[in-house]
Every structure is written in C-alpha cells, then in structure tokens.
Design an enzyme around this catalytic site. Structure first.
Site, mmCIF file in Angstrom:
data_model
loop_
_atom_site.group_PDB
_atom_site.id
_atom_site.type_symbol
_atom_site.label_atom_id
_atom_site.label_comp_id
_atom_site.label_asym_id
_atom_site.label_seq_id
_atom_site.Cartn_x
_atom_site.Cartn_y
_atom_site.Cartn_z
ATOM 1 N N VAL A 1 0.867 -1.191 0.000
ATOM 2 C CA VAL A 1 0.000 0.000 0.000
ATOM 3 C C VAL A 1 0.903 1.240 0.000
ATOM 4 O O VAL A 1 1.653 1.471 0.957
ATOM 5 C CB VAL A 1 -0.932 0.021 1.234
ATOM 6 C CG1 VAL A 1 -1.848 1.247 1.189
ATOM 7 C CG2 VAL A 1 -1.768 -1.259 1.317
ATOM 8 N N HIS B 1 3.212 3.579 6.188
ATOM 9 C CA HIS B 1 2.598 2.917 7.351
ATOM 10 C C HIS B 1 3.672 2.192 8.144
ATOM 11 O O HIS B 1 4.558 1.567 7.584
ATOM 12 C CB HIS B 1 1.482 1.946 6.937
ATOM 13 C CG HIS B 1 1.844 1.001 5.839
ATOM 14 N ND1 HIS B 1 1.874 1.373 4.515
ATOM 15 C CD2 HIS B 1 2.186 -0.303 5.857
ATOM 16 C CE1 HIS B 1 2.215 0.340 3.776
ATOM 17 N NE2 HIS B 1 2.431 -0.700 4.571
ATOM 18 N N HIS C 1 4.421 -0.730 10.732
ATOM 19 C CA HIS C 1 3.906 -1.970 11.330
ATOM 20 C C HIS C 1 4.370 -2.047 12.775
ATOM 21 O O HIS C 1 5.568 -1.898 13.060
ATOM 22 C CB HIS C 1 4.477 -3.197 10.615
ATOM 23 C CG HIS C 1 4.026 -3.364 9.197
ATOM 24 N ND1 HIS C 1 2.973 -4.165 8.846
ATOM 25 C CD2 HIS C 1 4.501 -2.840 8.038
ATOM 26 C CE1 HIS C 1 2.813 -4.140 7.519
ATOM 27 N NE2 HIS C 1 3.733 -3.341 7.011
HETATM 28 P P1 DGP Z 1 2.920 -3.667 3.427
HETATM 29 O O1 DGP Z 1 2.988 -5.017 2.771
HETATM 30 O O2 DGP Z 1 4.146 -3.350 4.248
HETATM 31 O O3 DGP Z 1 2.604 -2.546 2.457
HETATM 32 O O4 DGP Z 1 1.706 -3.750 4.467
HETATM 33 C C1 DGP Z 1 0.389 -3.448 4.125
HETATM 34 C C2 DGP Z 1 -0.483 -4.031 5.198
HETATM 35 O O5 DGP Z 1 -1.747 -3.421 5.088
HETATM 36 C C3 DGP Z 1 -0.703 -5.523 5.114
HETATM 37 O O6 DGP Z 1 -0.154 -6.149 6.269
HETATM 38 C C4 DGP Z 1 -2.201 -5.703 5.071
HETATM 39 C C5 DGP Z 1 -2.739 -4.343 5.456
HETATM 40 N N1 DGP Z 1 -3.927 -3.920 4.727
HETATM 41 C C6 DGP Z 1 -4.061 -3.835 3.380
HETATM 42 N N2 DGP Z 1 -5.291 -3.395 3.069
HETATM 43 C C7 DGP Z 1 -5.941 -3.188 4.244
HETATM 44 C C8 DGP Z 1 -7.247 -2.713 4.572
HETATM 45 O O7 DGP Z 1 -8.083 -2.391 3.707
HETATM 46 N N3 DGP Z 1 -7.551 -2.640 5.891
HETATM 47 C C9 DGP Z 1 -6.658 -2.984 6.876
HETATM 48 N N4 DGP Z 1 -7.071 -2.889 8.153
HETATM 49 N N5 DGP Z 1 -5.427 -3.416 6.600
HETATM 50 C C10 DGP Z 1 -5.059 -3.512 5.294
#
Ligand code: DGP
Length: 140
Positions: free
Chosen positions: A96, A100, A102
């Site tokens: 995404v 963000h 983690h």
């Molecule tokens: P990364 O792979 O580092 O870009 O992490 C993206 C994270 O975002 C992944 O662990 C799943 C989470 N994620 C993706 N879409 C959504 C969403 O629509 N809602 C929530 N709560 N988390 C999401």
C-alpha cells in the site's frame, strides 16, 4: 485524480472505509492490520498522503514517531506480549503506497525467528568499507 482519492489508507484515515481504530490524533491514525502476523498487529499512518518514509516532512516526524513509541508500548502491554517488531516497507514489499508503520507484538518462540531476512556476514572488510563510504557520501 490524485493518488489520495484512490488510496485505501487515505480512505481509512477519513473513515470512508471502516477499520478497527486503536488511536488517532491530528497527525496520525492507528488501526488493526487486516492480515496480521499476530493479533494486535497495528498500522500507524499519517493522515496526510505520503508514499514512503523519505517523502514524510521532518516537521511532522517528531510527533509521528512519538506515536510509534506510544503504540509500541500499548501493543506490548495491551496484548500481553514480551516485545514488539516495528517496521516500515519502503517501495519494495510495500503493498500500500501510503506510509505505514507496522507494530507487531512479539513473544519468544513465536515462530518469527529469522523471518524476512537470512542474515549474512560481509565478504571481507573491504566490502564493509565500501558500504560505509557509499552511505557517508550520500549523506554529504
Ligand atoms: P505492506 O505489505 O508493508 O505494504 O503492508 C500493508 C499491510 O496493510 C498488510 O499487512 C495488510 C494491510 N492492509 C491492506 N489493506 C488493508 C485494509 O483495507 N484494511 C486494513 N485494516 N489493513 C489492510
């Protein structure tokens, strides 16, 4: 159309998309990752759209990283964990494109030992010095 209007995390920040919010302030919002490594895996995002850590303006970073500290403590305490793993993917492995952080609760023997990265030694001291010089030059 700007990337903000189609960005999933911008929509979570504006609450156009639902999420399980655990914290919010004027700069940032933290919510449960929907595909967690473990229950209590939280994502902290800036409300404003910045793609990666290097796009993030320094004047916002102090408050934002205080919230990283706050969440790291809250996730550990709240989930009864022994520690946390705190990470940011930038471009590579970043699914995404909205910055963000983690924040993942960790326990000894939780199965994530060595996950992500097989660790290697440098080939020799020369290779280590080359890496040092390249980064020092980029900083200058
Ligand atoms: P990364 O792979 O580092 O870009 O992490 C993206 C994270 O975002 C992944 O662990 C799943 C989470 N994620 C993706 N879409 C959504 C969403 O629509 N809602 C929530 N709560 N988390 C999401």
């Amino acid at each position: 159309m700007g990337s903000e209007s189609v960005c999933k995390f911008c929509q979570i920040a504006s609450q156009a998309l639902p999420s399980y919010i655990v914290f919010e302030d004027s700069v940032s919002l933290a919510f449960l990752d929907n595909r967690p490594l473990f229950p209590g895996h939280v994502l902290l995002i800036p409300r404003q759209h910045f793609e990666t850590l290097t796009d993030f303006p320094p004047d916002l970073s102090g408050g934002f990283f205080r919230n990283v500290q706050l969440l790291a403590q809250a996730v550990e305490q709240g989930m009864g964990a022994e520690g946390t793993f705190v990470a940011i993917n930038n471009k590579v492995s970043q699914s995404v494109p909205h910055l963000h952080v983690h924040i993942v609760p960790r326990r000894k023997k939780d199965g994530l030992r060595g996950f992500f990265w097989p660790r290697n030694a440098y080939k020799d001291e020369e290779q280590m010095k080359e890496a040092q010089a390249a980064i020092r030059k980029a900083i200058r």
